[in-house]
Design a protein around this motif. Structure first.
Motif, PDB file in Angstrom:
ATOM      1  N   LEU A 199       0.748  -1.065  -0.060  1.00 58.20           N
ATOM      2  CA  LEU A 199       0.067  -0.036   0.076  1.00 58.20           C
ATOM      3  C   LEU A 199       0.755   1.397   0.083  1.00 58.20           C
ATOM      4  N   ALA A 200       2.017   1.294   0.622  1.00 57.21           N
ATOM      5  CA  ALA A 200       2.852   2.304   0.686  1.00 57.21           C
ATOM      6  C   ALA A 200       3.380   2.503  -0.830  1.00 57.21           C
ATOM      7  N   THR A 201       3.422   1.600  -1.488  1.00 57.68           N
ATOM      8  CA  THR A 201       4.237   1.714  -2.947  1.00 57.68           C
ATOM      9  C   THR A 201       3.197   2.707  -3.838  1.00 57.68           C
ATOM     10  N   PHE A 202       1.991   2.768  -3.262  1.00 63.74           N
ATOM     11  CA  PHE A 202       1.245   3.844  -4.326  1.00 63.74           C
ATOM     12  C   PHE A 202       1.774   5.472  -3.880  1.00 63.74           C
ATOM     13  N   VAL A 203       2.287   5.687  -2.942  1.00 61.11           N
ATOM     14  CA  VAL A 203       3.028   6.878  -2.572  1.00 61.11           C
ATOM     15  C   VAL A 203       4.141   7.314  -3.546  1.00 61.11           C
ATOM     16  N   ALA A 204       4.955   6.074  -3.655  1.00 60.62           N
ATOM     17  CA  ALA A 204       5.971   6.222  -4.591  1.00 60.62           C
ATOM     18  C   ALA A 204       5.454   6.367  -6.193  1.00 60.62           C
TER      19      ALA A 204
ATOM     20  N   SER B 115      -4.084   5.507   8.626  1.00 55.45           N
ATOM     21  CA  SER B 115      -4.889   6.144   7.702  1.00 55.45           C
ATOM     22  C   SER B 115      -4.313   6.520   6.449  1.00 55.45           C
ATOM     23  N   LEU B 116      -2.833   6.663   6.392  1.00 55.79           N
ATOM     24  CA  LEU B 116      -2.225   6.769   5.072  1.00 55.79           C
ATOM     25  C   LEU B 116      -2.260   5.651   4.325  1.00 55.79           C
ATOM     26  N   LEU B 117      -1.868   4.449   4.623  1.00 55.56           N
ATOM     27  CA  LEU B 117      -1.859   3.397   3.920  1.00 55.56           C
ATOM     28  C   LEU B 117      -3.087   3.112   3.201  1.00 55.56           C
ATOM     29  N   PRO B 118      -4.251   2.923   3.461  1.00 51.14           N
ATOM     30  CA  PRO B 118      -5.424   2.798   2.421  1.00 51.14           C
ATOM     31  C   PRO B 118      -5.652   3.975   1.684  1.00 51.14           C
ATOM     32  N   THR B 119      -5.277   5.170   2.291  1.00 50.04           N
ATOM     33  CA  THR B 119      -5.596   6.299   1.397  1.00 50.04           C
ATOM     34  C   THR B 119      -4.833   6.316   0.247  1.00 50.04           C
ATOM     35  N   ALA B 120      -3.574   5.830   0.220  1.00 48.34           N
ATOM     36  CA  ALA B 120      -2.582   6.172  -0.738  1.00 48.34           C
ATOM     37  C   ALA B 120      -3.316   5.554  -2.303  1.00 48.34           C
ATOM     38  N   PRO B 121      -3.828   4.368  -2.375  1.00 49.32           N
ATOM     39  CA  PRO B 121      -4.219   3.857  -3.781  1.00 49.32           C
ATOM     40  C   PRO B 121      -5.449   4.472  -4.193  1.00 49.32           C
ATOM     41  N   VAL B 122      -6.243   4.981  -3.114  1.00 49.22           N
ATOM     42  CA  VAL B 122      -7.433   5.839  -3.634  1.00 49.22           C
ATOM     43  C   VAL B 122      -7.142   7.068  -4.213  1.00 49.22           C
ATOM     44  N   VAL B 123      -6.013   7.985  -3.658  1.00 53.21           N
ATOM     45  CA  VAL B 123      -5.563   9.332  -4.305  1.00 53.21           C
ATOM     46  C   VAL B 123      -4.967   8.840  -5.340  1.00 53.21           C
ATOM     47  N   TRP B 124      -4.329   7.903  -5.478  1.00 53.31           N
ATOM     48  CA  TRP B 124      -3.696   7.538  -6.849  1.00 53.31           C
ATOM     49  C   TRP B 124      -4.457   7.182  -8.029  1.00 53.31           C
ATOM     50  N   LEU B 125      -5.468   6.429  -7.604  1.00 54.43           N
ATOM     51  CA  LEU B 125      -6.702   6.250  -8.655  1.00 54.43           C
ATOM     52  C   LEU B 125      -7.502   7.254  -9.015  1.00 54.43           C
ATOM     53  N   LEU B 126      -7.596   8.033  -8.173  1.00 53.63           N
ATOM     54  CA  LEU B 126      -8.787   9.236  -8.511  1.00 53.63           C
ATOM     55  C   LEU B 126      -7.773  10.447  -9.299  1.00 53.63           C
TER      56      LEU B 126
END
Length: 367
Positions: free
Chosen positions: A219-224, A348-359
Motif C-alpha cells: 500500500l505504501a508503494t502507491f505513494v511512490a 490512515s495513510l496506507l489505505p488512502t494512498a491507492p485511493v488518491v492515486w486512482l482518482l
C-alpha cells in the motif's frame, strides 16, 4: 476500670471486707480483670423522678448512658440534625474534556516529520523514496513484534523488510508492474524463509507474513507511484495534506461536539460528528489543492477527492483499531512521543494512498 467503679470501699478484697486484704501482684490483677466487667454508675434520682411519655415515673441518669440506651433517648443530648443537601446547581467546577494525548509532543513530532518530508520531497525525489522505505521497515518491525508478543505469531521480518523496501523502489522505478512483481517475490520469500523452522505454526506465520507484506509496503508503494508524475511532489503533498486535514477535522470536531459513537465496539473515541468534521475539512482542502496545486485539476474534483480521502482514512483508522483490539494493545509502538508508533501514523495513510492515486489518475492522468 478500677474497683471504684463497682462502688467497693478502698482496701477490700474480692469477697467483701471480711475476707481480708486482697493479694497483690500481676497474677491477681489478671484474675481480677477477668472477673470484672464495666457497670455504669446510676446517680440518685430526684424526688418524683422523671416522667416518661406515658406519665409513668422513670429514673433517668444525668451522667453516662446505660448500655441499652442510644444517644437520641437522652433528653439533654438531642440527635444532631442531618447535614442539609447542597443547594441546586453545580457545586464543583465542570471537568474539562481531555484531549487524550500529549498535544505538545504530538505537535513537535508532527512538525519535525513534516520538515523531513517536505525537504526530501522537493529537493530530491529519490530521497523521499528512501523516507518511504525506512517508514515501511520500521512499520513492519512494529507489526511483527506485536504479533509475536501478543499472539505468538512469528511472521519472518527479514524477508518482509528486504522485500518491502524493494517493493517501494520497484514501484518508483518500474511502475505498478514492478510493485506487483516485488509483492509476489516477497510473499514467496516469506514462504521459503519460514521453512527453516519447525512446521508447528507454519500456516499462521506465513499467512501473517503475506498480510503484513500487503498491508504495509504494498500500500505504501502507491505513494511512490504518485511521485513518478511530473507534478509528483504536489500530488504527494496533496495526499498527505488531505489525510492530515481529515484526521484533524475528525479530532477537533469530535472532541468538541462528539456525542454519538461511530463504532463503539471498535474505537469508542470516534463519533459521527467527528466523521462529519473529517468529510467537511477534507472536501474543502481537496477543492483548494486540486485548484491550485495539481496541474489541470478542477475544484469539484477536489470535493470528490476529499470525500474519498475522509472515507478511506476513517476506514484505515478503524481497521488498525481492530488489529490493536485483537492484540489487546493501545498503540503499536512508542517511537513517536504523542503519537505512538510509526504504524499509528500510517494507519490512515496506507489505505488512502491507492485511493488518491486512482482518482488522480482518472482526473488528470498519471504522467
Amino acid at each position: 476500670m478500677n474497683d471504684s467503679s463497682w462502688g467497693a470501699p478502698a482496701g477490700t478484697g474480692r469477697g467483701g471486707p471480711d475476707q481480708g486484704p486482697a493479694p497483690a501482684g500481676p497474677a491477681y490483677d489478671r484474675h481480677q480483670a477477668a472477673q470484672t466487667r464495666p457497670m455504669p454508675i446510676v446517680p440518685d434520682v430526684p424526688a418524683g423522678g422523671f416522667q416518661d411519655g406515658h406519665g409513668r415515673g422513670a429514673a433517668h441518669p444525668s451522667g453516662p448512658l446505660f448500655r441499652d440506651e442510644t444517644p437520641h433517648e437522652h433528653p439533654q443530648e438531642p440527635m444532631p440534625s442531618p447535614t442539609p443537601p447542597p443547594p441546586p446547581g453545580p457545586s464543583a467546577p465542570r471537568q474539562k474534556k481531555s484531549a487524550g494525548r500529549d498535544l505538545g509532543a504530538a505537535i513537535g513530532v508532527g512538525v519535525g516529520l513534516g520538515a523531513v518530508i517536505i525537504a526530501s520531497l522537493f529537493i530530491w525525489k529519490p530521497a523521499f523514496v528512501g523516507v518511504i522505505a525506512v517508514a515501511v521497515v520500521v512499520g513492519l518491525w512494529e507489526l511483527t513484534s506485536r504479533l509475536q508478543e501478543r499472539k505468538g505469531i512469528k511472521a519472518p521480518l527479514v524477508p518482509l523488510a528486504v522485500g518491502g523496501a524493494a517493493m517501494v523502489v520497484a514501484g518508483y522505478v518500474r511502475g505498478p508492474e514492478g510493485a506487483w512483481v516485488a509483492m509476489a517475490l516477497t510473499a514467496l520469500a516469506v514462504l521459503v524463509w519460514r521453512m527453516t523452522e519447525p512446521p508447528e505454526g507454519y500456516l499462521k506465520d506465513v499467512t501473517a507474513g503475506v498480510f503484513a507484506a500487503f498491508y504495509v509496503p504494498f500500500l505504501a508503494t502507491f505513494v511512490a507511484l504518485l511521485l513518478t508524475a511530473d507534478d509528483g511532489p504536489q500530488r504527494v503533498l496533496t495526499f498527505l495534506l488531505l489525510t492530515v486535514v481529515s484526521d484533524t477535522g475528525a479530532y477537533a470536531v469530535g472532541w468538541r461536539f462528539g456525542k454519538h459513537k461511530l463504532a463503539p465496539r471498535i474505537s469508542p473515541g470516534k463519533t459521527r460528528e467527528g466523521l462529519v468534521g473529517a468529510v467537511t475539512f477534507a472536501m474543502a482542502a481537496g477543492a483548494l489543492c486540486m485548484e491550485f496545486m495539481i496541474d489541470e485539476g478542477v475544484w469539484w474534483q477536489g470535493l470528490i477527492l476529499g470525500f474519498a480521502v475522509a472515507a478511506s482514512a476513517t476506514l484505515g483508522d478503524l481497521g488498525e483499531s481492530m488489529i490493536k483490539r485483537d492484540l489487546g494493545i493501545k498503540d503499536m509502538g512508542t517511537l513517536l512521543p504523542g503519537h505512538g508508533g510509526i504504524m499509528d501514523r500510517l494507519d490512515s495513510l496506507l489505505p488512502t494512498a491507492p485511493v488518491v492515486w486512482l482518482l488522480l489518475a482518472l482526473f488528470v492522468g498519471t504522467a
